[in-house]
Design a protein around this motif. Structure first.
Motif, short mmCIF file in Angstrom:
data_model
loop_
_atom_site.label_atom_id
_atom_site.label_comp_id
_atom_site.label_asym_id
_atom_site.label_seq_id
_atom_site.Cartn_x
_atom_site.Cartn_y
_atom_site.Cartn_z
N ASN A 203 0.83 -1.22 0.00
CA ASN A 203 0.00 0.00 0.00
C ASN A 203 0.86 1.26 0.00
N TYR A 288 -1.09 -4.19 -3.06
CA TYR A 288 -2.15 -3.33 -2.53
C TYR A 288 -3.32 -4.21 -2.09
N ASP A 290 -6.54 -4.48 1.38
CA ASP A 290 -7.17 -3.86 2.55
C ASP A 290 -6.76 -4.61 3.81
#
Length: 305
Positions: A203, A288, A290
């Motif tokens: 990220n 990337y 969550d």
């Protein structure tokens, strides 16, 4: 007298119900023929498959336009030529025979069709419903209902792969090697395909500075999730970069970042960009995903730093 009349009426209704013809069956010659046809399809015994149909039989699969058995057979042959393996589930199949109000005989068949494509090794799992009309033991009409979108998408991937250059195919093979290494919980594949100073960002933040740190990162995850598995959902190549959509699954049966095992399952979707140098070695992965979703699934708080 009235009581006798009512008793007689009840008896008459009972007898009428007892004499009502049976309409639903879980065993019949037609059911066995349907099962034999499925087996013939799975083994590509086309003579045996076609023998179940009347000469004038009509086949409708996801369409109102009828096909003959020969036309349907040629379509299946073409479709199956792209499959490494395929077949219906051995458990969970449902089959029944119905005689409708018009006296017509139908067999309903429900199951899940599963297959693996050639070249791309794409795994497919598609629910299927067949409704088949029999007359004198032969199929006169067959209706099939299933979602063709996953099949079309998988075959488009095969076409795209076949159109790739030799260099692009070699790069995809490298990605397969990385994925295989993760799923085998073995860093050796990535070591052989990468420079020693491989960088990984998560990220946008640099998390790993060399292959040895990457190995420690891998060990952390596979120890926490012994069944850790990563699957590539989609990949694209542009110059010296490979763009990958992936899905990670696993069960938290080991310590993770100082937290005791929760026994909970995770399923996380992410995106990675792998960069190669002029020597054809990986020098960077930018990942990337969550993080919060991962910790929410585990029911634990993310680290503060």
């Amino acid at each position: 007298m009235k009581k006798l009349f009512l008793l007689g009426l009840v008896i008459s209704l009972f007898i009428a119900c007892q004499n009502k013809p049976q309409r639903y069956f879980d065993e019949s010659p037609e059911i066995e023929t349907t099962k034999a046809g499925i087996k013939a399809y799975e083994t590509q015994d086309w003579d045996a498959w076609k023998a179940n149909f009347a000469d004038t039989a009509k086949i409708y699969h996801n369409t109102n336009k009828a096909s003959t058995p020969d036309e349907s057979m040629e379509g299946m042959k073409q479709m199956l030529s792209n499959m490494e393996s395929y077949g219906f589930g051995k458990e969970g199949a449902e089959v029944e025979m119905i005689v409708d109000k018009k006296g017509r005989t139908w067999v309903n068949y429900w199951n899940t069709w599963m297959g693996k494509t050639k070249v791309t090794n794409k795994t497919l799992s598609i629910p299927v419903h067949l409704t088949i009309q029999y007359v004198d033991g032969k199929i006169v009409q067959e209706y099939g209902y299933y979602d063709t979108a996953p099949i079309q998408a998988a075959f488009a991937e095969i076409e795209a792969y076949n159109a790739m250059s030799t260099d692009e195919k070699a790069i995809l093979k490298m990605i397969d090697g990385v994925v295989d290494g993760w799923n085998a919980h073995d860093i050796s594949n990535l070591k052989s395909l990468s420079e020693a100073n491989l960088i990984r960002t998560t990220n946008g933040n640099v998390e790993i500075n060399n292959i040895d740190e990457y190995e420690g990162f891998m060990k952390t995850f596979v120890a926490a999730f012994p069944d850790f598995t990563v699957k590539v959902d989609k990949s694209d190549i542009n110059g010296n970069k490979v763009y990958i959509n992936w899905t990670v699954t696993g069960t938290n049966n080991g310590e993770f970042l100082g937290n005791a095992p929760t026994g909970k399952k995770i399923k996380t979707y992410g995106f990675s960009v792998w960069t190669l140098n002029n020597a054809g070695k990986f020098i960077q992965e930018d990942a990337y995903y969550d993080n919060q979703t991962l910790f929410d699934q585990l029911g634990i708080a993310p680290p503060k730093s």
